[in-house]
Design an enzyme around this catalytic site. Structure first.
Site, PDB file in Angstrom:
ATOM      1  N   GLY A   1     -31.125  -5.686   9.780  1.00 44.99           N
ATOM      2  CA  GLY A   1     -32.385  -6.205  10.303  1.00 44.99           C
ATOM      3  C   GLY A   1     -33.451  -5.143  10.250  1.00 44.99           C
ATOM      4  O   GLY A   1     -33.211  -4.055   9.723  1.00 44.99           O
ATOM      5  N   GLY A   2     -34.601  -5.466  10.776  1.00 44.42           N
ATOM      6  CA  GLY A   2     -35.713  -4.545  10.747  1.00 44.42           C
ATOM      7  C   GLY A   2     -35.373  -3.217  11.397  1.00 44.42           C
ATOM      8  O   GLY A   2     -35.862  -2.169  11.005  1.00 44.42           O
TER       9      GLY A   2
ATOM     10  N   ASP B   1     -34.186 -16.768  24.838  1.00 51.51           N
ATOM     11  CA  ASP B   1     -33.694 -17.210  23.533  1.00 51.51           C
ATOM     12  C   ASP B   1     -32.307 -17.815  23.688  1.00 51.51           C
ATOM     13  O   ASP B   1     -31.363 -17.433  23.000  1.00 51.51           O
ATOM     14  CB  ASP B   1     -33.693 -16.044  22.543  1.00 51.51           C
ATOM     15  CG  ASP B   1     -33.717 -16.519  21.096  1.00 51.51           C
ATOM     16  OD1 ASP B   1     -33.995 -17.718  20.870  1.00 51.51           O
ATOM     17  OD2 ASP B   1     -33.463 -15.702  20.195  1.00 51.51           O
TER      18      ASP B   1
END
Ligand SMILES: *[C@@H]1O[C@H](CO)[C@@H](O)[C@H](O)[C@H]1NC(C)=O
Ligand SMILES: *[C@@H]1O[C@H](CO)[C@@H](O)[C@H](O)[C@H]1NC(C)=O
Length: 825
Positions: free
Chosen positions: A524-525, A639
């Site tokens: 991921g980033g 989330d």
């Protein structure tokens, strides 16, 4: 009594198999037991007295001390035979066609570390592998191979070959590299008297899809690279009564699984050609993917695409399996088949080619892969040039076979020889048993969650706008709004010492095999996530920020402090961290059963029972309740979704990924004002409208989770008719009509207490109330769910005590297996 009959049936079946397989050799390497029954066939130890095959050099019979996998082949994999010098197995056989399967279960055997093995194998002059190394655990998909399946993170490798025998024997020769050794767990030799491969002309893709070609099988060997069942559950070896083949689920190979809608039809499928009954079991033809669903609604502007890893510089036979399951006349579904971006067939109408509906049919293509390529694309898409009624496409199964060149099937991957090979050292594909490729997705999913990438908020400025960059959660499923946050600091995070364990960088290096690329399970980033092992026994997820990560050290430390305070049975926990040499590494507990979502749909995992589902919902509700109430101001998860609910080895649910979480409002405020974040399909509409965050937004998302658990479908499925796309809206409509049961997951039918479902639906409906203040708290949700479980439990008890009913069920099962075994004779 019922049991006895069942046992008898099993014994009869087994006897039948043993009898039918007289020309086969099933070898349990390294074992001296005369016979062990696995997959319905009897396997003979190669150390047993009086075997009907020979072994030139006995090598070292080895036992593995641990077997962590859960495979039907488990009895075979606890032993292996290790050779430090050349040795061969010789099987005397009548001349003819054979297939050979080699099983490798790569664990440490009596001090031999299979990571260090390196060897070649030849059979009847055909080179099968060369400089071959069987790595232990990898999730490397950049490779060829058939594989078996295990319900765990351990893997085995299955290599499958076909060739003709002219010398009345099959000699399988193991040649270890100088100073190294070879090993083998099990060998299968079985006659192929049914001509799986012939020299009949097949379509040659390279010539613009026109010319035909022969496989020129004389003197040639074939290796199975991929065998996929398209749509639905995989087919296990025991379900493929001809060849004990494994048909993997295809989803993990699709570029965009949503482009292919799964369809199925069990009725009256028969083989178009009575001579091709061995090509694939009918189960393969019962499911398919098409561009549209039964209601005919979907986008038809796309191809369905599968991307498969193969070895460069070989000829490949691509075998596609088709069966028209829907239309009972021609010209309804006409499409093109592309292999490696070239048209392999156009104007393809299964109905016409197979001669009707529900007729199992296959088509072979021959393609040459250049030395520059290591992928094979199979694509099916609308055929725009025909004027027919429909341009939909459909595929049921897919096999890829490699053909030998100059007596060689082995491919030696040279470092960086292939563009895009990304330094992969493995030649093999490993698949979790029983889960096919899905297990890889699961593991990746687990990590996404375990990773709990907490995005740090600016803790100094109360209202300062700041880019919340840095450690981003990975999102495998669904997109996430991610914009600038107007964040308040997590004030309750104290200045206490961090409570997690501090790892030395050397420990992390050894846990991840020095950040071995093959252990990467997520990117991921923020950097990469590795699967690792600490203290030689504990599996962990290790998240390492890449040096360019913009997350500052202060935020990193705050994150550790906050996370190490969140300790609860139903929250995934942080084990520790490493901050040596400017590294920013977090170590999380490993969750063996992956995400809740992976157990609901889109994978080949066995369905969860209603009771399990309720327990999981209750567990996650507990986790959320703790988040909301456990600290002074509470924490809003933000989330909540089924990919953020992880399951441990005992299916205990844990909430994870607090990447977006926020501290709740303080007493004088009723909400936190913030930019909208969260995942499509789960997002609280009120939050969306007013951008004011409360715990009730989590309650809304949890309501969506409840419907997802009941209906086992994606929360957003754009391929469905318009009013079905959004699960929350759709399910709520059915719920309000009091008929949630009609959209219930078909796998639950008959196996749940109807009243419990009614109550469950009511809870979910309440969670989805338009206004936050009308929604229950997580504590109330928890209370209701526990009541639902009680209802179901007492119903289960009643069912069990209902003796007559139980017997009726048993008898029908027996009748079925009896007729099945009769059919097989
Ligand atoms: C489908 O794939 C083929 C081959 O890659 C390509 O030429 C074609 O444009 C694609 N069709 C669509 C509708 O995307
Ligand atoms: C084939 O098509 C796919 C997508 O349609 C593309 O990603 C791939 O690069 C293409 N391959 C070649 C060799 O053109």
């Amino acid at each position: 009594m019922a049991l006895t009959v069942l046992l008898l049936v099993i014994i009869l079946k087994t006897a039948h198999f043993a009898e039918a397989a007289t020309t086969s050799f099933l070898v349990n390497c390294g074992s001296s037991s005369r016979s062990v029954n696995v997959d319905g066939r009897a396997w003979v130890g190669d150390g047993a007295p009086g075997t009907n095959f020979t072994l030139s050099d006995p090598g070292i019979p080895a036992n593995t001390t641990v077997f962590n996998g859960d495979s039907i082949y488990r009895p075979l994999y606890s032993t292996a035979r290790i050779f430090t010098a050349n040795s061969n197995y010789t099987f005397r056989v009548p001349n003819g066609d054979y297939f050979l399967r080699l099983h490798f279960y790569p664990l440490e055997f009596d001090g031999y570390d299979v990571n260090k093995s390196s060897f070649s194998i030849e059979a009847n002059g055909l080179k099968l592998v060369s400089n071959f190394n069987v790595p232990t655990e990898i999730q490397d998909r950049s490779s060829n191979l058939q594989s078996g399946a295990a319900n765990s993170t351990y893997f085995y490798l299955l290599k499958e070959y076909f060739f003709s025998v002219h010398s009345s024997s099959i000699i399988v020769n193991f040649v270890p590299l100088e100073g190294s050794f070879s090993f083998i767990s099990a060998i299968e030799v079985v006659t192929d008297d049914s001509k799986l491969f012939t020299d009949n002309p097949v379509r040659r893709v390279n010539n613009g899809g026109n010319g035909n070609a022969s496989l020129n099988l004389i003197g040639r060997g074939v290796e199975t690279m991929h065998r996929l069942k398209v749509g639905g559950l995989p087919v296990k070896p025991s379900q493929d009564s001809f060849w004990w083949r494994t048909w993997e689920a295809d989803e993990g190979y699709m570029i965009n699984a949503a482009a292919g809608v799964e369809i199925r039809n069990r009725s009256n499928i028969s083989y178009a050609d009575p001579n091709s009954t061995v090509m694939a079991p009918l189960a393969v033809y019962e499911t398919a993917r098409s561009l549209t669903n039964n209601a005919g609604v979907s986008e038809k502007r796309f191809n369905m695409s599968w991307k498969l890893d193969i070895d460069p510089d070989f000829d490949y036979l691509v075998r596609l399996h088709f069966c028209e399951l829907l239309y009972d006349k021609p010209n309804q579904r006409v499409f093109r088949v592309f292999i490696n971006n070239r048209t392999a067939s156009d104007n393809f109408d299964i109905y016409v080619r197979a001669g009707g509906m529900n007729r199992a049919y296959h088509e072979d293509y021959l393609d040459f892969i250049s030395s520059e390529s290591n992928t094979l694309w199979i694509q099916l898409g609308p055929d725009t040039i025909t004027g027919s009624a429909g341009t939909d496409a459909l595929l049921n199964g897919l096999e890829v076979f490699k053909l030998s060149r100059n007596g060689n099937l082995a491919y030696e991957r040279k470092q960086d020889s292939v563009k895009g090979g990304s330094g992969s050292r493995s030649l093999v594909l490993w698949i979790g048993i029983g889960a096919g490729i899905a297990s890889i997705t699961i593991i990746a999913g687990v990590f996404v969650l375990i990773v709990c990438c907490c995005k740090k908020k600016d803790r100094k400025t109360e209202d300062g706008k700041k880019n919340a960059h840095g450690w981003r959660p990975l999102f495998l499923h669904g997109s996430v709004f991610n914009s600038t946050a107007n964040a308040k600091g997590p004030n309750e995070v104290g200045n206490n010492a961090r409570s997690g364990r501090r790892f030395a960088l050397t420990e992390i290096r050894s846990a991840t095999n020095n950040f071995d690329e093959s252990l990467v399970i997520g990117v991921g980033g923020f950097g990469k996530v590795y699967k690792g092992e600490i203290d030689e026994t504990t599996l962990v997820a290790i998240k390492r920020a890449n040096p360019q990560s913009q997350q500052g050290l202060t935020e990193f430390e705050t994150e550790i402090e906050m996370l190490s305070k969140l300790r609860h049975r139903h929250l995934v926990s942080l084990i520790g961290f490493c901050d040596e040499q400017n590294e920013m590494i977090l170590v999380y507990e490993y969750m063996a059963n992956g995400t809740l979502r992976s157990h609901l749909f889109g994978s080949d995992l066995p369905p969860l029972s209603w009771k399990q589902r309720l327990e999981i919902c209750i567990g996650s509700a507990r986790g959320l309740h703790y988040l909301h109430t456990g600290s002074d101001r509470g924490i809003i998860h933000r989330d909540v979704k089924t990919t953020n609910i992880l399951l441990d080895e005992n299916f205990v649910a844990k909430m994870s990924d607090f990447g977006l979480s926020k501290t709740g409002p303080s007493l004088e405020h009723t909400h936190v004002s913030t930019a909208v974040k969260g995942s499509f399909g789960y997002l609280d509409p009120e939050y969306f409208r007013r951008q004011q965050l409360t715990e009730k937004s989590d309650v809304y998302s949890f309501g969506v989770v409840l419907f997802e658990v009941a209906c086992a479908r994606a929360v957003i499925n754009p391929t469905l008719p318009k009013d079905e796309i959004n699960l929350a809206e759709w399910a709520l409509r059915w719920q309000r009509e009091g008929s949630l049961d009609s959209i219930l997951d078909a796998k639950l039918r008959g196996d749940y207490c109807p009243e419990s479902l009614v109550r469950f639906g009511e809870v979910a409906e309440k969670c989805l109330a338009d206004e936050g203040k009308s929604r229950p708290t997580m504590g109330e949700v928890l209370w209701h769910l526990e009541y639902v479980l009680q209802l179901h439990d007492s119903w289960l008890q009643l069912q069990q005590n209902d003796e007559p009913g139980a017997v009726v069920v048993d008898m029908s099962l027996i009748a079925e297996s009896e007729s099945e075994s009769l059919n097989e004779k």
